[in-house]
Design an enzyme around this catalytic site. Structure first.
Site, PDB file in Angstrom:
ATOM      1  N   LYS A   1       9.410  36.198  15.063  1.00 53.32           N
ATOM      2  CA  LYS A   1       8.097  35.847  15.637  1.00 53.32           C
ATOM      3  C   LYS A   1       7.721  36.766  16.799  1.00 53.32           C
ATOM      4  CE  LYS A   1       8.718  31.010  14.246  1.00 53.32           C
ATOM      5  NZ  LYS A   1       9.122  29.669  14.712  1.00 53.32           N
TER       6      LYS A   1
ATOM      7  N   TYR B   1      11.935  26.892  22.345  1.00 55.65           N
ATOM      8  CA  TYR B   1      11.316  25.602  22.022  1.00 55.65           C
ATOM      9  C   TYR B   1      11.514  24.596  23.147  1.00 55.65           C
ATOM     10  CZ  TYR B   1      11.887  28.245  17.811  1.00 55.65           C
ATOM     11  OH  TYR B   1      11.891  29.261  16.918  1.00 55.65           O
TER      12      TYR B   1
ATOM     13  N   SER C   1      13.474  32.841  13.369  1.00 53.56           N
ATOM     14  CA  SER C   1      12.350  32.818  14.327  1.00 53.56           C
ATOM     15  C   SER C   1      12.338  33.984  15.306  1.00 53.56           C
ATOM     16  CB  SER C   1      12.372  31.521  15.113  1.00 53.56           C
ATOM     17  OG  SER C   1      11.813  30.499  14.342  1.00 53.56           O
TER      18      SER C   1
ATOM     19  N   TYR D   1       5.264  34.637   5.925  1.00 62.26           N
ATOM     20  CA  TYR D   1       6.069  33.976   6.955  1.00 62.26           C
ATOM     21  C   TYR D   1       7.533  33.824   6.514  1.00 62.26           C
ATOM     22  CZ  TYR D   1       7.803  30.365  10.103  1.00 62.26           C
ATOM     23  OH  TYR D   1       8.580  29.658  10.996  1.00 62.26           O
TER      24      TYR D   1
ATOM     25  N   VAL E   1      17.016  29.950  13.785  1.00 66.13           N
ATOM     26  CA  VAL E   1      17.957  29.002  13.190  1.00 66.13           C
ATOM     27  C   VAL E   1      19.068  29.680  12.377  1.00 66.13           C
ATOM     28  CG1 VAL E   1      16.454  26.957  13.168  1.00 66.13           C
ATOM     29  CG2 VAL E   1      16.433  28.527  11.210  1.00 66.13           C
TER      30      VAL E   1
HETATM   31  N1  GLN Z   1      12.088  29.895   9.021  1.00 67.70           N
HETATM   32  C1  GLN Z   1      12.380  28.839   9.961  1.00 67.70           C
HETATM   33  C2  GLN Z   1      11.359  27.739   9.840  1.00 67.70           C
HETATM   34  O1  GLN Z   1      10.223  28.035   9.692  1.00 67.70           O
HETATM   35  C3  GLN Z   1      12.411  29.402  11.358  1.00 67.70           C
HETATM   36  C4  GLN Z   1      12.712  28.360  12.398  1.00 67.70           C
HETATM   37  C5  GLN Z   1      13.563  28.879  13.514  1.00 67.70           C
HETATM   38  O2  GLN Z   1      14.271  29.869  13.408  1.00 67.70           O
HETATM   39  N2  GLN Z   1      13.573  28.126  14.593  1.00 67.70           N
HETATM   40  O3  GLN Z   1      11.668  26.582   9.896  1.00 67.70           O
END
Ligand code: GLN
Length: 310
Positions: free
Chosen positions: A71, A246, A68, A194, A264
């Site tokens: 992003k 988050y 993530s 994505y 993650v």
């Molecule tokens: N690729 C992961 C997902 O879409 C990214 C989530 C994350 O890093 N929090 O679930």
């Protein structure tokens, strides 16, 4: 360029030793099988100064899946491609207070994701790029490479496939967005971009370098290239502070007090405007999906250097 502090290497070694004590209390992400294999013993940290200084500890030069954290790069690129007015009509700027992959809020708020860092918001941002460019992934890679001042950053296709094979939740979010009229490109195309953006592999050193423009008013100090306006850098930093971790973002601001983005894969990239960009990596996550030892390391860094934004 402003001069920053003295040699931080001894401090980072001390922080590594202390933060490593948290290893064993979290869980490596296993919903993406290719990530489940990563050793929980990995720990890396890199601090890059706006004056070009670099300090590292542990596994700072080993590649990991940025997930993530990507992003932030897609947001910057989408703002560049479609402009802020168009993008902010499709995604909000408020913390979600919900899990990053939640579907509930999207349904109750009629397809307007709370922010660009939860998965629903990130899929809309990725759609903005996908719908408007011929090679969205190449475009994104080029942009990440410019931010990091490094040309060999790549996508780990195995991780991308692994997530695609198990990406039912993200597919559900994308289909819901499509049904709500907030996805332009075909669902499969958006998901494919994505998964690949999330599978970008970078080291702590690369990520700290790539976040340097956010610490220095939009300019990459290593190359001197102006990558975004100071206003855009400020706004992205604000979003990191309020939405970057988050539903753990409040606690992170309380403990650390530095704008940051987690993934993650166990990475957290952080910005101290005017001074440093930092990246820490430790694969074990807390129950909200944020690196446990990584958070501890940033808390120690802020405390020991007295460098939070507050
Ligand atoms: N690729 C992961 C997902 O879409 C990214 C989530 C994350 O890093 N929090 O679930």
């Amino acid at each position: 360029m402003t001069a920053v502090e003295t040699d931080l290497t001894p401090l980072l070694d001390e922080i590594e030793a202390e933060a490593r004590k948290s290893i064993g209390r979290g869980k490596v992400a296993d919903y993406i099988p290719a990530l489940a294999r990563i050793s929980p013993e990995r720990f890396g940290m890199a601090v890059c100064g706006v004056d070009g200084s670099e300090y590292v500890a542990g596994d700072a030069d080993i590649c990991f899946s940025i997930q993530s954290i990507s992003k932030v790069f897609t947001l910057e690129l989408a703002l560049k491609i479609v402009g802020s007015n168009a993008l902010w009509k499709r995604v909000g700027r408020e913390p979600s207070g919900n899990a990053f992959n939640s579907l509930v809020q999207l349904e109750s708020e009629q397809g307007l994701p709370r922010n660009p860092f939860i998965n629903a918001g990130a899929l809309v941002v990725t759609d903005a790029i996908t719908a408007r460019t011929v090679s969205p992934v190449l475009q994104l890679l080029g942009s990440v490479r410019r931010c990091a001042a490094r040309q060999d950053i790549y996508i780990d296709e195995e991780v991308a496939h692994s997530e695609a094979d198990h990406g039912h939740r993200n597919a559900a979010i994308a289909h819901l967005l499509k049904s709500q009229g907030n996805l332009v490109a075909p669902v499969e195309d958006v998901l494919s971009v994505y998964y690949r953006q999330c599978a970008i592999a970078m080291t702590c050193r690369d990520l700290a370098r790539a976040f340097l423009p956010l610490a220095s008013g939009g300019q990459q100090p290593i190359t001197g290239e102006k990558l975004m306006t100071p206003l855009r850098a400020k706004r992205i930093n604000s979003l990191l502070l309020t939405c970057g971790l988050y539903d753990g973002v409040g606690n992170f601001a309380f403990r650390v007090g530095i704008p940051a983005k987690s993934g993650v894969g166990g990475g957290i990239a952080a910005v101290i405007p005017g001074k440093y960009a930092i990246c820490v990596w430790s694969p074990e996550l807390d129950e909200l999906g944020n690196s446990l030892a990584g958070t501890r390391a940033l808390e120690l860094f802020a405390r020991k250097t007295k460098l939070s934004i507050f």
